[in-house]
Design a protein around this motif. Structure first.
Motif, short mmCIF file in Angstrom:
data_model
loop_
_atom_site.label_atom_id
_atom_site.label_comp_id
_atom_site.label_asym_id
_atom_site.label_seq_id
_atom_site.Cartn_x
_atom_site.Cartn_y
_atom_site.Cartn_z
N THR A 1 0.85 -1.18 0.00
CA THR A 1 0.00 0.00 0.00
C THR A 1 0.89 1.23 0.00
OG1 THR A 1 -1.50 -1.26 1.28
CG2 THR A 1 -1.87 1.08 1.28
N TRP A 62 -4.69 -0.27 -10.23
CA TRP A 62 -3.36 -0.54 -9.67
C TRP A 62 -3.12 -2.03 -9.56
CZ3 TRP A 62 -7.43 1.77 -7.45
CH2 TRP A 62 -7.84 1.44 -6.16
N ASP A 63 -3.10 -2.67 -8.41
CA ASP A 63 -2.71 -4.09 -8.36
C ASP A 63 -3.49 -4.92 -9.40
OD1 ASP A 63 -1.51 -3.09 -6.10
OD2 ASP A 63 -2.26 -4.61 -4.74
N LEU A 86 -7.43 -3.83 -9.20
CA LEU A 86 -8.11 -2.94 -8.27
C LEU A 86 -8.40 -1.67 -9.04
CD1 LEU A 86 -6.14 -3.43 -4.93
CD2 LEU A 86 -8.10 -4.68 -5.85
N HIS A 98 -7.47 3.53 -2.22
CA HIS A 98 -7.54 2.30 -1.41
C HIS A 98 -8.82 2.25 -0.56
CE1 HIS A 98 -3.34 1.81 -2.45
NE2 HIS A 98 -3.21 3.09 -2.16
N ARG A 216 -3.62 -9.84 4.20
CA ARG A 216 -4.26 -9.58 2.91
C ARG A 216 -3.56 -10.28 1.74
NH1 ARG A 216 -2.05 -4.23 4.36
NH2 ARG A 216 -0.39 -3.59 2.95
N ASP A 217 -4.11 -10.01 0.57
CA ASP A 217 -3.56 -10.46 -0.71
C ASP A 217 -3.53 -11.98 -0.87
OD1 ASP A 217 -3.23 -7.73 -0.86
OD2 ASP A 217 -1.04 -7.75 -0.95
N GLU A 234 -0.10 -11.96 2.76
CA GLU A 234 0.76 -10.99 3.45
C GLU A 234 0.27 -10.83 4.88
OE1 GLU A 234 0.55 -7.02 1.77
OE2 GLU A 234 1.59 -6.13 3.48
N PHE A 370 1.98 -2.08 -11.87
CA PHE A 370 1.30 -0.85 -12.28
C PHE A 370 2.25 0.33 -12.22
CE2 PHE A 370 0.24 1.68 -8.45
CZ PHE A 370 0.49 0.77 -7.43
C1 FRU Z 1 -0.20 -3.34 -2.83
C2 FRU Z 1 -1.32 -3.22 -1.82
C3 FRU Z 1 -1.91 -4.56 -1.52
C4 FRU Z 1 -3.33 -4.25 -1.16
C5 FRU Z 1 -3.62 -3.06 -2.06
C6 FRU Z 1 -4.58 -2.07 -1.51
O1 FRU Z 1 -0.13 -2.32 -3.75
O2 FRU Z 1 -0.85 -2.64 -0.64
O3 FRU Z 1 -1.21 -5.22 -0.50
O4 FRU Z 1 -4.15 -5.33 -1.40
O5 FRU Z 1 -2.39 -2.43 -2.31
O6 FRU Z 1 -4.89 -1.08 -2.45
#
Ligand code: FRU
Length: 425
Positions: A1, A62-63, A86, A98, A216-217, A234, A370
């Motif tokens: 993030t 992004w991701d 995302l 986010h 997460r992730d 993570e 990204f």
């Molecule tokens: C990586 C991240 C991920 C999370 C997302 C949130 O870029 O931190 O760990 O899922 O961004 O936007």
């Protein structure tokens, strides 16, 4: 993030699963990080973010992660590749994306020209107040997609919280000449929450005021050597910060706040509601606070574990770039050694240190990411949130970066070449 997102966090986990002790986790050490050096083998070419194309005018993305088959290879549905990202509407400031992230997907015939397919899940179906990164696998015999994501916060919450839970749903994959659709989703479920022992809970993280927290992730992974399936994620090492110390007295004060780890849970008998959580594969205690989007490639009988981290997630006294990092082992559990001695695999160019992020290595060693920020001219990323919106939009990518290719030889890697933006072969 992004660092502009202060992750503080949540509520005790329901349904948390007890961690099972396997091998004790390997540590990524400060001494290894000290060996980081940028050179031609790891430094990404400079990209001017303004010259990149938006994936779609209406959204930042992004991701990202492609649809894979049940062996983990990038797959096609009736000739369509599918890429999940995302997303947030284009008028949302980079630091705010986010808070409202939603997964959308794109389809492409050639893996280069992507068309927006739309939101992955029907409105209101997903858990959490927003959707963060995950993974997507298709079982071709069943014609079903297994979609994993991070349910961040709680649905309907008045004030944004940062609790994170691993969630999933299964739906039907329908393809026609116009693209790919997902329908008939199961009710979404939470498949894993932190146990507070191996993986820090939101409650533990909250007790000490600010403490980085991640759970997460979820990254689905099939060990092609054994046929077993897992979810990587993570996390942060369990416990409260007041209970932690850094073993070596020379480690600067404050380093005990840095406790990133990479977690793993086994899917018991193919049943995703029955996950057996293991001790972390890797810990970075007193070293680094965020080991993001962990994923594994099996190559030459070895396990290559990759993860991303940010400049500002290193503990006091050590440094590393926004980059892709990796570790190799002969076994899935235990024995991970940092690639290239330090762990660094790819770094942004020093003249544009926040150029790209969230690298994901695909089985053919193409790396997608990204485009993050461009041309900040030495400005610290934390300052950008204080700049006027126009400035922020001008310097934020919010689109796919050029795809990269790496080579791997034993415990060494090298940057090979840059390929078209967002290209997945
Ligand atoms: C990586 C991240 C991920 C999370 C997302 C949130 O870029 O931190 O760990 O899922 O961004 O936007």
């Amino acid at each position: 993030t992004l660092s502009i997102l202060a992750i503080t966090l949540s509520v005790p986990g329901m349904n948390s699963v007890e961690a099972e002790d396997t091998d004790s986790p390997v540590n990524w050490t400060r001494e290894q990080v000290d060996q980081i050096e940028l050179d031609d083998s790891n430094t990404i070419p400079y990209t001017n973010i303004k010259e990149l194309e938006k994936m779609t005018p209406d959204y930042h993305i992004w991701d990202s992660w492609p649809l894979t088959d049940r062996n983990g290879n990038v797959t096609e549905v009736n000739g369509w590749k599918v890429l999940f990202t995302l997303s947030a509407p284009s008028d949302v400031l980079p630091g705010k994306v986010h808070d409202i992230a939603k997964i959308q997907y794109f389809v492409s015939r050639d893996g280069k020209d992507w068309e927006l397919g739309g939101e992955l899940f029907p409105e209101e179906d997903s858990l959490g107040s927003r959707e963060w990164a995950g993974s997507a696998m298709m079982d071709e015999d069943e014609g079903k997609i297994y979609a994993f994501y991070t349910a961040t916060g709680r649905k309907g919450e008045e004030n944004l919280t940062y609790e994170q839970r691993l969630a999933m749903s299964v739906g039907d994959v329908v393809a026609d000449k116009n693209g790919v659709h997902f329908e008939n989703w199961d009710e979404h479920s939470i498949i894993l929450e932190p146990d507070g022992e191996d993986y820090q809970s939101y409650e533990q993280a909250m007790e000490n005021g600010y403490s980085g927290y991640a759970f997460r992730d979820p990254q689905w992974f099939k060990d092609t050597k054994t046929g077993k399936e897992y979810i990587l994620f993570e996390g942060n090492s369990g416990g409260r910060v007041s209970e932690r110390t850094c073993e070596n007295e020379d480690v600067p004060e404050g380093s005990e706040h840095f406790n990133g780890n990479i977690g793993i849970a086994e899917v018991v008998d193919g049943d995703f509601s029955d996950l057996k959580v293991h001790s972390p594969l890797l810990e970075a205690n007193c070293v680094n606070d965020e080991l993001e989007r962990p994923h594994i490639i099996v190559k030459d009988d070895k396990y290559y574990l990759f993860t991303d981290t940010h400049i500002n997630k290193y503990a006091p006294g050590i440094e590393g770039p926004e980059g892709l990092y990796g570790f190799v082992s002969d076994t899935l559990f235990g024995g991970y050694e940092p690639l290239n001695g330090s762990g660094l695999v790819l770094a942004n160019p020093p003249e544009n240190p926040y150029q790209a992020y969230s690298w994901l290595v695909l089985p053919d060693l193409k790396v997608i990411a990204f485009a993050q920020f461009g041309d900040l001219n030495g400005m610290d990323i934390n300052e950008i949130g204080h700049k006027d919106p126009e400035f922020q939009f001008e310097h934020w990518g919010g689109t796919m970066a050029p795809t990269l290719e790496i080579g791997i030889d034993g415990d060494r890697t090298e940057f090979k070449k840059e390929l078209p933006q967002g290209w997945i072969k």
